[in-house]
Design a protein around this motif. Structure first.
Motif, PDB file in Angstrom:
ATOM      1  N   LEU A 154      -6.869   7.979   4.805  1.00 51.29           N
ATOM      2  CA  LEU A 154      -6.636   7.469   6.151  1.00 51.29           C
ATOM      3  C   LEU A 154      -5.945   6.111   6.096  1.00 51.29           C
ATOM      4  CD1 LEU A 154      -7.034   7.682   9.239  1.00 51.29           C
ATOM      5  CD2 LEU A 154      -9.279   6.623   8.909  1.00 51.29           C
ATOM      6  N   LEU A 155      -6.396   5.247   5.194  1.00 49.33           N
ATOM      7  CA  LEU A 155      -5.796   3.925   5.068  1.00 49.33           C
ATOM      8  C   LEU A 155      -4.318   3.987   4.693  1.00 49.33           C
ATOM      9  CD1 LEU A 155      -8.498   1.691   3.368  1.00 49.33           C
ATOM     10  CD2 LEU A 155      -7.527   1.469   5.651  1.00 49.33           C
ATOM     11  N   GLU A 156      -3.910   5.047   4.024  1.00 47.54           N
ATOM     12  CA  GLU A 156      -2.508   5.178   3.634  1.00 47.54           C
ATOM     13  C   GLU A 156      -1.602   5.494   4.824  1.00 47.54           C
ATOM     14  OE1 GLU A 156      -1.762   7.779   0.349  1.00 47.54           O
ATOM     15  OE2 GLU A 156      -3.413   6.944  -0.810  1.00 47.54           O
ATOM     16  N   ILE A 157      -2.160   6.065   5.885  1.00 44.29           N
ATOM     17  CA  ILE A 157      -1.297   6.486   6.991  1.00 44.29           C
ATOM     18  C   ILE A 157      -1.438   5.640   8.255  1.00 44.29           C
ATOM     19  CG2 ILE A 157      -1.119   8.861   6.197  1.00 44.29           C
ATOM     20  CD1 ILE A 157      -3.204   9.614   8.326  1.00 44.29           C
ATOM     21  N   ILE A 158      -2.533   4.885   8.412  1.00 43.26           N
ATOM     22  CA  ILE A 158      -2.664   4.076   9.620  1.00 43.26           C
ATOM     23  C   ILE A 158      -1.981   2.728   9.423  1.00 43.26           C
ATOM     24  CG2 ILE A 158      -4.739   5.219  10.463  1.00 43.26           C
ATOM     25  CD1 ILE A 158      -6.391   2.908   9.449  1.00 43.26           C
ATOM     26  N   VAL A 159      -1.443   2.201  10.509  1.00 42.38           N
ATOM     27  CA  VAL A 159      -0.759   0.912  10.479  1.00 42.38           C
ATOM     28  C   VAL A 159      -1.197   0.091  11.680  1.00 42.38           C
ATOM     29  CG1 VAL A 159       1.275   1.773   9.245  1.00 42.38           C
ATOM     30  CG2 VAL A 159       1.235   1.813  11.739  1.00 42.38           C
ATOM     31  N   CYS A 160      -0.885  -1.167  11.641  1.00 47.84           N
ATOM     32  CA  CYS A 160      -1.179  -2.069  12.755  1.00 47.84           C
ATOM     33  C   CYS A 160      -0.370  -1.611  13.975  1.00 47.84           C
ATOM     34  CB  CYS A 160      -0.795  -3.489  12.375  1.00 47.84           C
ATOM     35  SG  CYS A 160      -0.934  -4.682  13.725  1.00 47.84           S
ATOM     36  N   PRO A 161      -1.037  -1.399  15.116  1.00 49.14           N
ATOM     37  CA  PRO A 161      -0.302  -0.979  16.309  1.00 49.14           C
ATOM     38  C   PRO A 161       0.587  -2.087  16.884  1.00 49.14           C
ATOM     39  CG  PRO A 161      -2.623  -1.243  16.822  1.00 49.14           C
ATOM     40  CD  PRO A 161      -2.478  -1.437  15.341  1.00 49.14           C
ATOM     41  N   ASP A 162       0.394  -3.323  16.448  1.00 51.48           N
ATOM     42  CA  ASP A 162       1.180  -4.434  16.969  1.00 51.48           C
ATOM     43  C   ASP A 162       2.483  -4.620  16.195  1.00 51.48           C
ATOM     44  OD1 ASP A 162       1.392  -6.615  18.874  1.00 51.48           O
ATOM     45  OD2 ASP A 162       1.124  -7.949  17.164  1.00 51.48           O
ATOM     46  N   CYS A 163       2.407  -4.630  14.857  1.00 50.73           N
ATOM     47  CA  CYS A 163       3.608  -4.931  14.062  1.00 50.73           C
ATOM     48  C   CYS A 163       3.980  -3.830  13.071  1.00 50.73           C
ATOM     49  CB  CYS A 163       3.438  -6.256  13.335  1.00 50.73           C
ATOM     50  SG  CYS A 163       2.313  -6.192  11.926  1.00 50.73           S
ATOM     51  N   ARG A 164       3.162  -2.800  12.951  1.00 52.59           N
ATOM     52  CA  ARG A 164       3.402  -1.635  12.084  1.00 52.59           C
ATOM     53  C   ARG A 164       3.262  -1.922  10.586  1.00 52.59           C
ATOM     54  NH1 ARG A 164       2.302   1.307  16.026  1.00 52.59           N
ATOM     55  NH2 ARG A 164       3.908   1.834  17.501  1.00 52.59           N
ATOM     56  N   ALA A 165       2.635  -3.037  10.218  1.00 54.48           N
ATOM     57  CA  ALA A 165       2.367  -3.332   8.805  1.00 54.48           C
ATOM     58  C   ALA A 165       1.098  -2.592   8.371  1.00 54.48           C
ATOM     59  CB  ALA A 165       2.207  -4.832   8.595  1.00 54.48           C
TER      60      ALA A 165
ATOM     61  N   LEU B   8     -10.643  -4.230   9.783  1.00 48.73           N
ATOM     62  CA  LEU B   8      -9.399  -3.977   9.081  1.00 48.73           C
ATOM     63  C   LEU B   8      -8.475  -5.128   9.432  1.00 48.73           C
ATOM     64  CD1 LEU B   8      -8.756  -0.191   9.757  1.00 48.73           C
ATOM     65  CD2 LEU B   8      -9.549  -1.237   7.645  1.00 48.73           C
ATOM     66  N   GLN B   9      -7.846  -5.720   8.429  1.00 45.81           N
ATOM     67  CA  GLN B   9      -6.925  -6.822   8.683  1.00 45.81           C
ATOM     68  C   GLN B   9      -5.499  -6.380   8.405  1.00 45.81           C
ATOM     69  OE1 GLN B   9      -7.217 -10.393   6.290  1.00 45.81           O
ATOM     70  NE2 GLN B   9      -6.362 -11.586   7.944  1.00 45.81           N
ATOM     71  N   CYS B  10      -4.621  -6.709   9.330  1.00 42.20           N
ATOM     72  CA  CYS B  10      -3.210  -6.401   9.168  1.00 42.20           C
ATOM     73  C   CYS B  10      -2.621  -7.308   8.094  1.00 42.20           C
ATOM     74  CB  CYS B  10      -2.484  -6.613  10.498  1.00 42.20           C
ATOM     75  SG  CYS B  10      -0.707  -6.369  10.351  1.00 42.20           S
ATOM     76  N   THR B  11      -1.857  -6.716   7.186  1.00 42.05           N
ATOM     77  CA  THR B  11      -1.230  -7.494   6.117  1.00 42.05           C
ATOM     78  C   THR B  11       0.033  -8.196   6.598  1.00 42.05           C
ATOM     79  OG1 THR B  11       0.001  -5.560   5.346  1.00 42.05           O
ATOM     80  CG2 THR B  11      -2.141  -5.988   4.311  1.00 42.05           C
ATOM     81  N   GLY B  12       0.489  -7.871   7.808  1.00 42.47           N
ATOM     82  CA  GLY B  12       1.684  -8.508   8.363  1.00 42.47           C
ATOM     83  C   GLY B  12       1.340  -9.645   9.305  1.00 42.47           C
ATOM     84  N   CYS B  13       0.776  -9.311  10.457  1.00 41.55           N
ATOM     85  CA  CYS B  13       0.520 -10.317  11.494  1.00 41.55           C
ATOM     86  C   CYS B  13      -0.870 -10.956  11.411  1.00 41.55           C
ATOM     87  CB  CYS B  13       0.740  -9.720  12.875  1.00 41.55           C
ATOM     88  SG  CYS B  13      -0.436  -8.428  13.348  1.00 41.55           S
ATOM     89  N   GLY B  14      -1.767 -10.373  10.621  1.00 46.03           N
ATOM     90  CA  GLY B  14      -3.095 -10.959  10.445  1.00 46.03           C
ATOM     91  C   GLY B  14      -4.138 -10.555  11.466  1.00 46.03           C
ATOM     92  N   LEU B  15      -3.778  -9.739  12.451  1.00 46.41           N
ATOM     93  CA  LEU B  15      -4.789  -9.292  13.412  1.00 46.41           C
ATOM     94  C   LEU B  15      -5.916  -8.570  12.689  1.00 46.41           C
ATOM     95  CD1 LEU B  15      -2.755  -7.854  16.429  1.00 46.41           C
ATOM     96  CD2 LEU B  15      -4.195  -9.874  16.418  1.00 46.41           C
ATOM     97  N   ARG B  16      -7.130  -8.757  13.193  1.00 43.20           N
ATOM     98  CA  ARG B  16      -8.293  -8.081  12.616  1.00 43.20           C
ATOM     99  C   ARG B  16      -8.863  -7.118  13.644  1.00 43.20           C
ATOM    100  NH1 ARG B  16     -11.755 -12.160   8.822  1.00 43.20           N
ATOM    101  NH2 ARG B  16      -9.996 -12.802   7.525  1.00 43.20           N
TER     102      ARG B  16
END
Length: 54
Positions: A7-18, A27-35
């Motif tokens: 699942l972690l391989e296919i889901i991405v941040c809905p804000d920046c797609r990272a 879950l923390q976004c590796t791009g924008c940092g949203l948690r």
């Protein structure tokens, strides 16, 4: 808490797609940092529910 690695391989941040990485209860976004919260082993990927980190 356990999130399926497939699942972690296919889901991405809905804000920046990272990609996302697992923290304790978030879950923390590796791009924008949203948690994003994880509730009962289910990631809640709603930008309105996320919190910013500085």
């Amino acid at each position: 808490m356990r999130i399926d690695p497939d699942l972690l391989e296919i889901i991405v941040c809905p804000d920046c797609r990272a990609g996302l990485r697992v923290l304790d209860l978030e879950l923390q976004c590796t791009g924008c940092g949203l948690r994003y919260p994880i509730v009962e082993d289910i990631p809640v990927l709603l930008v309105d529910e996320a919190r910013r980190t500085d």
